[in-house]
Design a protein around this motif. Sequence first.
Motif, PDB file in Angstrom:
ATOM      1  N   TRP A   1      -9.621 -16.507 -33.197  1.00 50.67           N
ATOM      2  CA  TRP A   1      -9.047 -15.624 -34.202  1.00 50.67           C
ATOM      3  C   TRP A   1      -9.269 -16.195 -35.605  1.00 50.67           C
ATOM      4  O   TRP A   1      -9.629 -15.476 -36.532  1.00 50.67           O
ATOM      5  CB  TRP A   1      -7.570 -15.462 -33.918  1.00 50.67           C
TER       6      TRP A   1
ATOM      7  N   GLY B   1     -12.775 -15.801 -36.838  1.00 52.09           N
ATOM      8  CA  GLY B   1     -13.142 -14.421 -37.161  1.00 52.09           C
ATOM      9  C   GLY B   1     -13.880 -13.719 -36.046  1.00 52.09           C
ATOM     10  O   GLY B   1     -14.463 -12.648 -36.268  1.00 52.09           O
TER      11      GLY B   1
ATOM     12  N   ASP C   1     -12.304 -10.290 -35.239  1.00 48.02           N
ATOM     13  CA  ASP C   1     -12.302  -9.256 -36.283  1.00 48.02           C
ATOM     14  C   ASP C   1     -13.523  -8.363 -36.108  1.00 48.02           C
ATOM     15  O   ASP C   1     -14.654  -8.800 -36.324  1.00 48.02           O
ATOM     16  CB  ASP C   1     -12.313  -9.906 -37.673  1.00 48.02           C
TER      17      ASP C   1
ATOM     18  N   SER D   1     -15.126  -7.056 -39.802  1.00 50.60           N
ATOM     19  CA  SER D   1     -15.656  -7.993 -40.803  1.00 50.60           C
ATOM     20  C   SER D   1     -17.143  -8.215 -40.572  1.00 50.60           C
ATOM     21  O   SER D   1     -17.678  -8.022 -39.485  1.00 50.60           O
ATOM     22  CB  SER D   1     -14.921  -9.324 -40.732  1.00 50.60           C
TER      23      SER D   1
END
Length: 117
Positions: free
Chosen positions: A107, A110, A113, A116
């Motif tokens: 997490w 990233g 995500d 992103s």
Amino acid sequence: MFLIPVLFASILSIALLGVYFLTYYNTESGLEEKMTPFECGFDPLSKMRTPFSTRFFLLVVLFLIFDVEVALLFPVLSAFYSTTSTSLLLALLLFIAILLFGMFHEWNEGALDWVSG
């Protein structure tokens, strides 16, 4: 006694085969496309060297890792239910801590995500 289920299964099999042949041979449009293999949501008639989303691949690998590790928890929980021991509890807590550390690391990096860059 044994004849009734066998007779029912035979009639059901013949009926399903009949429905299959009636619907399969009466469709003229798109028959070639119906005969092509379908795998993983990719169009088999497209180019094979199209770019693949690495973020999707990473998310799938993470899902498989955590899915397998959660599946490993079930035997431990059933053993914990039958016998309560301190060493089993410590091993379970260590396993869950490693899972949580890995998830928080991914997490923080990233990887989870989706939107992103």
